[in-house]
Design a protein around this motif. Structure first.
Motif, short mmCIF file in Angstrom:
data_model
loop_
_atom_site.label_atom_id
_atom_site.label_comp_id
_atom_site.label_asym_id
_atom_site.label_seq_id
_atom_site.Cartn_x
_atom_site.Cartn_y
_atom_site.Cartn_z
N GLY A 101 -5.39 6.37 -3.01
CA GLY A 101 -5.56 7.49 -2.08
C GLY A 101 -5.32 7.05 -0.64
O GLY A 101 -5.48 5.88 -0.30
N ILE A 102 -4.95 7.99 0.19
CA ILE A 102 -4.64 7.69 1.59
C ILE A 102 -5.85 7.13 2.32
O ILE A 102 -5.71 6.22 3.13
N ARG A 103 -7.02 7.67 2.06
CA ARG A 103 -8.22 7.17 2.75
C ARG A 103 -8.49 5.71 2.42
O ARG A 103 -8.80 4.91 3.30
N HIS A 104 -8.39 5.39 1.13
CA HIS A 104 -8.63 4.01 0.73
C HIS A 104 -7.57 3.07 1.31
O HIS A 104 -7.88 1.97 1.76
N ALA A 105 -6.33 3.51 1.29
CA ALA A 105 -5.25 2.70 1.87
C ALA A 105 -5.50 2.43 3.35
O ALA A 105 -5.31 1.32 3.83
N ARG A 106 -5.93 3.45 4.07
CA ARG A 106 -6.23 3.28 5.50
C ARG A 106 -7.38 2.31 5.71
O ARG A 106 -7.34 1.48 6.62
N GLU A 107 -8.42 2.41 4.88
CA GLU A 107 -9.55 1.49 4.99
C GLU A 107 -9.11 0.05 4.77
O GLU A 107 -9.52 -0.86 5.50
N LEU A 135 0.82 -1.20 0.00
CA LEU A 135 0.00 0.00 0.00
C LEU A 135 0.86 1.26 0.00
O LEU A 135 0.52 2.25 -0.64
N SER A 136 1.97 1.20 0.71
CA SER A 136 2.88 2.35 0.74
C SER A 136 3.44 2.64 -0.65
O SER A 136 3.49 3.81 -1.07
N MET A 137 3.82 1.60 -1.36
CA MET A 137 4.35 1.79 -2.72
C MET A 137 3.28 2.37 -3.63
O MET A 137 3.54 3.28 -4.41
N ARG A 138 2.06 1.85 -3.52
CA ARG A 138 0.97 2.36 -4.36
C ARG A 138 0.64 3.79 -4.00
O ARG A 138 0.35 4.61 -4.87
N ARG A 139 0.70 4.11 -2.72
CA ARG A 139 0.41 5.48 -2.27
C ARG A 139 1.48 6.45 -2.79
O ARG A 139 1.16 7.51 -3.31
N GLY A 176 1.14 7.26 -6.39
CA GLY A 176 -0.10 7.93 -6.76
C GLY A 176 -1.19 7.00 -7.22
O GLY A 176 -2.22 7.44 -7.72
N GLY A 177 -1.01 5.70 -7.01
CA GLY A 177 -1.99 4.72 -7.47
C GLY A 177 -3.15 4.48 -6.53
O GLY A 177 -4.12 3.79 -6.90
#
Length: 64
Positions: free
Chosen positions: A42-48, A32-36, A39-40
């Protein structure tokens, strides 16, 4: 349950360390960090996604 040290490597539930759960969560977090960062995602979606994974892992650990 309490994390000790950095990351999820010290996740302790019921006195037992579940290394497989810690590795799965760490792999997800790294991905998720790499995707974040690229730019692939969003932070909200990654947190979810991370919250859902943590909940699922803890539920599995409680069953063991």
């Amino acid at each position: 349950m309490r994390p000790s040290g950095g990351g999820f490597a010290g996740l302790v539930v019921g006195g037992a360390v579940d290394a497989a759960a810690a590795e799965r969560l760490t792999a997800l977090l790294e991905g998720l960090s790499m995707r974040r960062l690229s730019g692939g995602i969003g932070i909200r979606h990654a947190r979810e996604l991370m919250r859902g994974a943590i909940d699922a892992e803890l539920a599995g650990l409680r069953q063991d």
